[in-house]
Every structure is written in C-alpha cells, then in structure tokens.
Design a protein around this motif. Sequence first.
Motif, PDB file in Angstrom:
ATOM      1  N   VAL A  12     -25.820 -56.665  86.197  1.00 24.99           N
ATOM      2  CA  VAL A  12     -25.021 -55.575  86.614  1.00 24.99           C
ATOM      3  C   VAL A  12     -25.529 -54.249  85.999  1.00 24.99           C
ATOM      4  O   VAL A  12     -25.735 -53.347  86.608  1.00 24.99           O
ATOM      5  CB  VAL A  12     -23.538 -55.616  86.484  1.00 24.99           C
ATOM      6  CG1 VAL A  12     -22.822 -54.394  86.927  1.00 24.99           C
ATOM      7  CG2 VAL A  12     -23.031 -56.789  87.284  1.00 24.99           C
ATOM      8  N   ALA A  13     -25.630 -54.539  84.634  1.00 30.85           N
ATOM      9  CA  ALA A  13     -26.012 -53.342  83.851  1.00 30.85           C
ATOM     10  C   ALA A  13     -27.191 -52.770  84.137  1.00 30.85           C
ATOM     11  O   ALA A  13     -27.660 -51.595  84.607  1.00 30.85           O
ATOM     12  CB  ALA A  13     -26.129 -53.725  82.394  1.00 30.85           C
ATOM     13  N   ARG A  14     -28.427 -53.611  84.558  1.00 32.51           N
ATOM     14  CA  ARG A  14     -29.741 -53.327  84.967  1.00 32.51           C
ATOM     15  C   ARG A  14     -29.533 -52.454  86.353  1.00 32.51           C
ATOM     16  O   ARG A  14     -30.174 -51.509  86.321  1.00 32.51           O
ATOM     17  CB  ARG A  14     -30.746 -54.280  85.094  1.00 32.51           C
ATOM     18  CG  ARG A  14     -30.980 -54.951  83.743  1.00 32.51           C
ATOM     19  CD  ARG A  14     -32.263 -55.989  84.179  1.00 32.51           C
ATOM     20  NE  ARG A  14     -32.025 -57.086  84.870  1.00 32.51           N
ATOM     21  CZ  ARG A  14     -31.304 -58.200  84.305  1.00 32.51           C
ATOM     22  NH1 ARG A  14     -31.334 -58.450  83.058  1.00 32.51           N
ATOM     23  NH2 ARG A  14     -31.327 -59.214  85.166  1.00 32.51           N
ATOM     24  N   GLY A  15     -28.748 -52.895  87.189  1.00 29.87           N
ATOM     25  CA  GLY A  15     -28.642 -52.332  88.576  1.00 29.87           C
ATOM     26  C   GLY A  15     -27.926 -51.001  88.370  1.00 29.87           C
ATOM     27  O   GLY A  15     -28.568 -49.849  89.047  1.00 29.87           O
ATOM     28  N   LEU A  16     -27.062 -50.528  87.368  1.00 37.31           N
ATOM     29  CA  LEU A  16     -26.442 -49.482  87.199  1.00 37.31           C
ATOM     30  C   LEU A  16     -27.401 -48.522  86.631  1.00 37.31           C
ATOM     31  O   LEU A  16     -27.451 -47.382  86.996  1.00 37.31           O
ATOM     32  CB  LEU A  16     -25.155 -49.401  86.313  1.00 37.31           C
ATOM     33  CG  LEU A  16     -23.821 -50.323  87.157  1.00 37.31           C
ATOM     34  CD1 LEU A  16     -22.822 -50.391  85.900  1.00 37.31           C
ATOM     35  CD2 LEU A  16     -23.398 -49.152  88.182  1.00 37.31           C
ATOM     36  N   VAL A  17     -27.932 -48.929  85.543  1.00 37.15           N
ATOM     37  CA  VAL A  17     -28.858 -48.114  84.666  1.00 37.15           C
ATOM     38  C   VAL A  17     -30.051 -47.442  85.742  1.00 37.15           C
ATOM     39  O   VAL A  17     -30.321 -46.355  85.786  1.00 37.15           O
ATOM     40  CB  VAL A  17     -29.641 -48.866  83.599  1.00 37.15           C
ATOM     41  CG1 VAL A  17     -30.760 -48.052  83.009  1.00 37.15           C
ATOM     42  CG2 VAL A  17     -28.531 -49.024  82.635  1.00 37.15           C
ATOM     43  N   THR A  18     -30.729 -48.468  86.548  1.00 39.17           N
ATOM     44  CA  THR A  18     -31.818 -48.085  87.650  1.00 39.17           C
ATOM     45  C   THR A  18     -31.012 -47.203  88.586  1.00 39.17           C
ATOM     46  O   THR A  18     -31.887 -46.196  88.657  1.00 39.17           O
ATOM     47  CB  THR A  18     -31.920 -49.297  88.284  1.00 39.17           C
ATOM     48  OG1 THR A  18     -32.831 -50.115  87.250  1.00 39.17           O
ATOM     49  CG2 THR A  18     -33.315 -49.158  89.428  1.00 39.17           C
ATOM     50  N   SER A  24     -31.308 -39.047  88.106  1.00 39.81           N
ATOM     51  CA  SER A  24     -31.545 -38.103  87.313  1.00 39.81           C
ATOM     52  C   SER A  24     -30.688 -37.965  85.908  1.00 39.81           C
ATOM     53  O   SER A  24     -30.856 -36.906  85.461  1.00 39.81           O
ATOM     54  CB  SER A  24     -31.842 -36.620  87.980  1.00 39.81           C
ATOM     55  OG  SER A  24     -32.810 -36.662  88.888  1.00 39.81           O
ATOM     56  N   PHE A  25     -30.093 -38.930  85.905  1.00 38.82           N
ATOM     57  CA  PHE A  25     -28.925 -39.288  84.649  1.00 38.82           C
ATOM     58  C   PHE A  25     -29.568 -39.698  83.423  1.00 38.82           C
ATOM     59  O   PHE A  25     -30.428 -40.345  83.550  1.00 38.82           O
ATOM     60  CB  PHE A  25     -27.913 -39.704  85.083  1.00 38.82           C
ATOM     61  CG  PHE A  25     -26.839 -39.219  86.030  1.00 38.82           C
ATOM     62  CD1 PHE A  25     -26.022 -38.173  85.573  1.00 38.82           C
ATOM     63  CD2 PHE A  25     -26.636 -39.867  87.254  1.00 38.82           C
ATOM     64  CE1 PHE A  25     -24.947 -37.604  86.572  1.00 38.82           C
ATOM     65  CE2 PHE A  25     -25.564 -39.176  87.978  1.00 38.82           C
ATOM     66  CZ  PHE A  25     -25.027 -38.046  87.846  1.00 38.82           C
ATOM     67  N   GLY A 100     -20.583 -49.696  96.398  1.00 43.24           N
ATOM     68  CA  GLY A 100     -21.869 -49.204  96.615  1.00 43.24           C
ATOM     69  C   GLY A 100     -22.187 -48.107  95.727  1.00 43.24           C
ATOM     70  O   GLY A 100     -21.462 -47.291  95.014  1.00 43.24           O
ATOM     71  N   VAL A 101     -23.556 -47.885  95.537  1.00 41.24           N
ATOM     72  CA  VAL A 101     -24.262 -47.010  94.692  1.00 41.24           C
ATOM     73  C   VAL A 101     -23.788 -45.500  95.067  1.00 41.24           C
ATOM     74  O   VAL A 101     -23.369 -44.570  94.489  1.00 41.24           O
ATOM     75  CB  VAL A 101     -25.603 -47.047  94.641  1.00 41.24           C
ATOM     76  CG1 VAL A 101     -26.123 -45.840  93.874  1.00 41.24           C
ATOM     77  CG2 VAL A 101     -26.164 -48.308  93.717  1.00 41.24           C
ATOM     78  N   ALA A 102     -23.572 -45.274  96.379  1.00 40.36           N
ATOM     79  CA  ALA A 102     -23.502 -43.834  96.957  1.00 40.36           C
ATOM     80  C   ALA A 102     -21.804 -43.731  96.289  1.00 40.36           C
ATOM     81  O   ALA A 102     -21.634 -42.356  96.244  1.00 40.36           O
ATOM     82  CB  ALA A 102     -23.446 -43.997  98.399  1.00 40.36           C
ATOM     83  N   GLU A 103     -21.088 -44.679  96.492  1.00 41.63           N
ATOM     84  CA  GLU A 103     -19.555 -44.305  96.312  1.00 41.63           C
ATOM     85  C   GLU A 103     -19.415 -44.077  94.797  1.00 41.63           C
ATOM     86  O   GLU A 103     -18.844 -42.994  94.525  1.00 41.63           O
ATOM     87  CB  GLU A 103     -18.811 -45.493  96.645  1.00 41.63           C
ATOM     88  CG  GLU A 103     -17.346 -45.309  96.084  1.00 41.63           C
ATOM     89  CD  GLU A 103     -16.591 -46.443  96.203  1.00 41.63           C
ATOM     90  OE1 GLU A 103     -15.220 -46.615  95.905  1.00 41.63           O
ATOM     91  OE2 GLU A 103     -16.858 -47.796  96.502  1.00 41.63           O
ATOM     92  N   LEU A 104     -20.210 -44.838  93.813  1.00 42.69           N
ATOM     93  CA  LEU A 104     -20.074 -44.410  92.606  1.00 42.69           C
ATOM     94  C   LEU A 104     -20.702 -43.158  92.133  1.00 42.69           C
ATOM     95  O   LEU A 104     -20.143 -42.379  91.334  1.00 42.69           O
ATOM     96  CB  LEU A 104     -20.706 -45.655  91.717  1.00 42.69           C
ATOM     97  CG  LEU A 104     -21.041 -45.508  90.361  1.00 42.69           C
ATOM     98  CD1 LEU A 104     -19.410 -45.504  89.741  1.00 42.69           C
ATOM     99  CD2 LEU A 104     -21.716 -46.550  89.673  1.00 42.69           C
ATOM    100  N   LEU A 105     -21.775 -42.751  92.839  1.00 48.02           N
ATOM    101  CA  LEU A 105     -22.315 -41.426  92.481  1.00 48.02           C
ATOM    102  C   LEU A 105     -21.259 -40.454  92.768  1.00 48.02           C
ATOM    103  O   LEU A 105     -21.106 -39.445  92.169  1.00 48.02           O
ATOM    104  CB  LEU A 105     -23.881 -41.250  93.317  1.00 48.02           C
ATOM    105  CG  LEU A 105     -24.975 -42.128  92.546  1.00 48.02           C
ATOM    106  CD1 LEU A 105     -26.004 -42.208  93.411  1.00 48.02           C
ATOM    107  CD2 LEU A 105     -24.974 -41.893  91.086  1.00 48.02           C
TER     108      LEU A 105
END
Length: 222
Positions: A12-18, A24-25, A100-105
């Motif tokens: 999970v961490a790898r996916g979040l970090v990527t 651009s964070f 979803g990544v879009a929701e998190l962003l």
Amino acid sequence: MRILVVEDDDRVARGLVTALRSASFDVHRVATAERALSAPPADVVLLDLGLPDADGIDLLRRLRERPQTAIIAVTARGEERERVRGLRAGADDYVVKPFGVAELLARIDAVLRRTRVARAEATDAAPTVDVGALTLDPGTREARMGERDLHLTRKEFDLLTLLASRSSSVVARDQILDQVWGASWEASSRTLDTHIASLRAKLGSAVRIRTVRGVGYLLDEA
C-alpha cells in the motif's frame, strides 16, 4: 509540498508514494508510530490507524499537537463510530480503504486549501473573539473560558470560532459544513452534530450553543 505517509503495509505504501510523487509532492514514508513522531515536519500526514507499535488514535492525537499540519486518516476502519473517533481525535479528513487515487488527491487539495486559509488568517493577526467569558484567539488558536483553558481539536476550534464570530445570529448547517469541513466527505453532516455535542460538554454552562431546528446553530451567553 511535503507529505508524510504513515503506513506499515509495504504494498500500500509503495502505491501511495508512487502516486503522490507523480503528482509532484515531496513524500516521506514511515512504517511505525515511533518513526512518525520523529519524522521531519510535513504539510500533510496520511495516517494509517492500524499500526503495529501503537494505537492509531493515540498517535493521531499526538500528531494533532502540531497545529500547522493537516492529518488525513487513511484506514480500513470504515464504520461510522470509527470515523467519529478519528475526527474527534483531530483528523481533518477520513479516507476508507480501498480508495481511488483521484479521490485521495482531491481530499489532499481540499485539506490544503483549508489549511492555507487558516494560516492566512493567523498571519493577518485576526482579533480575538469574545462571547461572555469565552475568548478565542485565531492567531494562536488558543481558547479560554474565563481562567480555564479549553483543549479543542482543530475542527472544534474552527467551528466554535465561526459561531462566536456571529454571536447571537443563527449560522446555517450548510454554511458551517462548507466553511469548516468544505463538505469534503459524505458523513460530514453527522460529524457536525458530534462536534457540537463535544463543544457543549467542553464549554459548560457559561456559554451555550443552541440548536435552531431546521436551520443551524447559534452561540450566545447562557
């Protein structure tokens, strides 16, 4: 913009970090509560509440002592009672896995917007707000009831300041949700009721928050 990811699951961490670095964070990841507390300051903390070395809610409360840091709980604990616990402990938002990544962003952007507004207000040295024995200082984010310090979470302070700044006037629920939470998640209306109940308990009898049924809330002297 620096984000601290506190997540013990490597996958999970790898996916979040990527995903965050692609947006651009500047991202720093730790896997334990101990390392989270010793990590360099961050603008946003994405906090998994199921850590191996400490209770996530206890860690959330300790991280909340850093007033300039926004905290988003990122967890599999999706029950309403768990969301309420996290928000009352000081989380600025609560994201349930899987997401979803879009929701998190989008949620990170919303939290950062609210944080920037709070910082701007503090920089402008906004005057203190007084209602009876209650004194709120937006610059230092300190709250007092007479000689007694009120220990408020970030959201409790923002909510109380909004009501106090319009003392003796009704503030609509929708306006509160928009200004304090940004209406950023589906259970925020229920969360507002929880925060009002918590504030009433902390304020005591000198100042009261009255419910105006079907409209909103009003703060005045008892």
